[in-house]
Design an enzyme around this catalytic site. Structure first.
Site, PDB file in Angstrom:
ATOM      1  N   SER A  50      13.210 -40.148   2.900  1.00  0.00           N
ATOM      2  CA  SER A  50      14.596 -40.590   3.022  1.00  0.00           C
ATOM      3  C   SER A  50      15.517 -39.537   2.445  1.00  0.00           C
ATOM      4  CB  SER A  50      14.774 -41.908   2.245  1.00  0.00           C
ATOM      5  OG  SER A  50      16.134 -42.219   2.032  1.00  0.00           O
ATOM      6  N   ASN A  64       6.830 -52.283  14.319  1.00  0.00           N
ATOM      7  CA  ASN A  64       7.297 -53.339  15.226  1.00  0.00           C
ATOM      8  C   ASN A  64       8.778 -53.661  15.091  1.00  0.00           C
ATOM      9  OD1 ASN A  64       6.742 -54.535  12.643  1.00  0.00           O
ATOM     10  ND2 ASN A  64       6.947 -56.553  13.614  1.00  0.00           N
ATOM     11  N   GLY A  88      13.020 -51.763  14.184  1.00  0.00           N
ATOM     12  CA  GLY A  88      13.877 -50.684  13.724  1.00  0.00           C
ATOM     13  C   GLY A  88      13.369 -49.314  14.137  1.00  0.00           C
ATOM     14  N   ILE A  89      13.377 -48.383  13.185  1.00  0.00           N
ATOM     15  CA  ILE A  89      12.906 -47.025  13.447  1.00  0.00           C
ATOM     16  C   ILE A  89      11.439 -47.041  13.865  1.00  0.00           C
ATOM     17  CG2 ILE A  89      12.577 -44.731  12.444  1.00  0.00           C
ATOM     18  CD1 ILE A  89      14.770 -45.595  10.359  1.00  0.00           C
ATOM     19  N   GLY A  90      10.653 -47.898  13.232  1.00  0.00           N
ATOM     20  CA  GLY A  90       9.226 -47.967  13.544  1.00  0.00           C
ATOM     21  C   GLY A  90       8.968 -48.317  14.993  1.00  0.00           C
ATOM     22  N   GLY A 144       4.777 -50.635   9.861  1.00  0.00           N
ATOM     23  CA  GLY A 144       6.164 -50.960  10.186  1.00  0.00           C
ATOM     24  C   GLY A 144       6.544 -50.547  11.593  1.00  0.00           C
ATOM     25  N   TYR A 198      14.274 -47.123  -5.323  1.00  0.00           N
ATOM     26  CA  TYR A 198      14.061 -46.733  -3.931  1.00  0.00           C
ATOM     27  C   TYR A 198      13.858 -45.226  -3.805  1.00  0.00           C
ATOM     28  CZ  TYR A 198      15.001 -45.760   0.971  1.00  0.00           C
ATOM     29  OH  TYR A 198      14.913 -45.297   2.261  1.00  0.00           O
TER      30      TYR A 198
END
Length: 298
Positions: free
Chosen positions: A146, A17, A19-21, A15, A171
């Site tokens: 999270s 590429n 947002g946070i990533g 991940g 989640y």
């Protein structure tokens, strides 16, 4: 952070590429790491790689394809990495899905509840399949958990949410599971002399990362844009805890420092109590081996 912190390291980030990533990828590239970025959308991945190379001339970036909701895709990525044979020094388990608005339970092509597989099972299938490369690199493995994990737990009799499914429960459980198995990985490494260390991070609340698209559609666009501008951490700052965890060898958690850990620069803290039960961690690892049909003790 010291700009040479990651020089000479090969970093795998799921991940990485968006947002946070993307913020984590930027920090790693700025620190001199070679980036291996598995992406779900190859076109977006190519744009990200081009952006990072423009920002950091000489950045060494390699893209791979990965769909964590398909174990066949995880196996294909693992085979590619093993064929390359390059030691992995940093592994950031960052990719995942956030389905916060109530919706129907979804099942992957492998028959698992979708959130549980995307956020947890897919990552464990990946790291166990590339364990030789992690051991060769004396890797630092960091799980992106999270705030939801703070109040979450493992529903041992209902791991797949087959009864009474609720998206937030699914989640939070997936993030507890990822954290617990990272703790168990660290314990096994210490017991068996693998040389792998593991840590935890959480980014706080990050409306600007585009999370929870179903929930966003329930509110006026103006309200969503206001939340992205004013609430929680911007994606760049939200990457801070993960980068701090990657730069360390301590078995701790890094989290935002302000407003009940929803925002602010990264600080070190003790892990959530939901992530510290070693008995639960070992039990979950065994259950995961059974679900995936693997032996993760190699």
């Amino acid at each position: 952070m010291d700009p040479v912190t990651f020089r000479g390291k090969t970093a795998l980030i799921t991940g990485g590429n968006g947002g946070i990533g993307l913020g984590i990828s930027r920090g790693l590239a700025a620190g001199g790491a070679r980036l291996l970025i598995p992406v779900h959308n190859r076109t977006r991945g190519e744009i990200t790689a081009a952006t990072l190379r423009a920002e950091f001339p000489g950045a060494d970036i390699k893209l791979f394809s990965l769909d964590l909701e398909s174990l066949a895709s995880v196996r294909a990525l693992s085979a590619q990495l093993r064929k390359c044979g390059e030691p992995i020094h940093l592994a950031m388990l960052n990719a995942g899905v956030v389905r916060l608005a109530e919706g129907p339970r979804e099942v992957t092509v492998d028959g698992f509840e979708a959130t549980f597989q995307a956020n947890y099972l897919g990552h464990i299938a990946l790291i166990t399949a590339i364990m030789r490369l992690l051991r060769a690199g004396s890797a630092r493995v960091v799980a992106q958990v999270s705030l939801a994990a703070d109040r979450g737990r493992i529903h041992w009799e209902n791991l797949q949410g087959e009864t009474g499914y609720r998206s937030f429960t699914a989640y939070s459980q997936s993030k507890v599971a990822l954290g617990l198995s990272t703790v168990e990985l660290a314990r096994r490494s210490q017991d068996h002399g693998w040389g792998i260390s593991a840590g935890l991070a959480h980014p706080g609340v990050v409306p600007g990362s585009g999370i929870a698209p179903r929930l966003r559609r329930m509110f006026p666009a103006g309200m969503v844009h206001w939340a992205e501008r004013t609430l929680g951490n911007p994606p760049a700052q939200a990457a801070g805890p993960a980068l701090a965890a990657l730069a360390s060898r301590e078995s701790c958690m890094w989290a935002p420092s302000r407003w009940s850990e929803t925002a602010g620069p990264a600080v070190k803290r003790t892990p959530f109590s939901s992530l510290t039960d070693l008995g639960d961690a070992a039990r979950l690892w065994g259950a995961t081996e059974s679900l995936l049909g693997i032996c993760a003790a190699q």
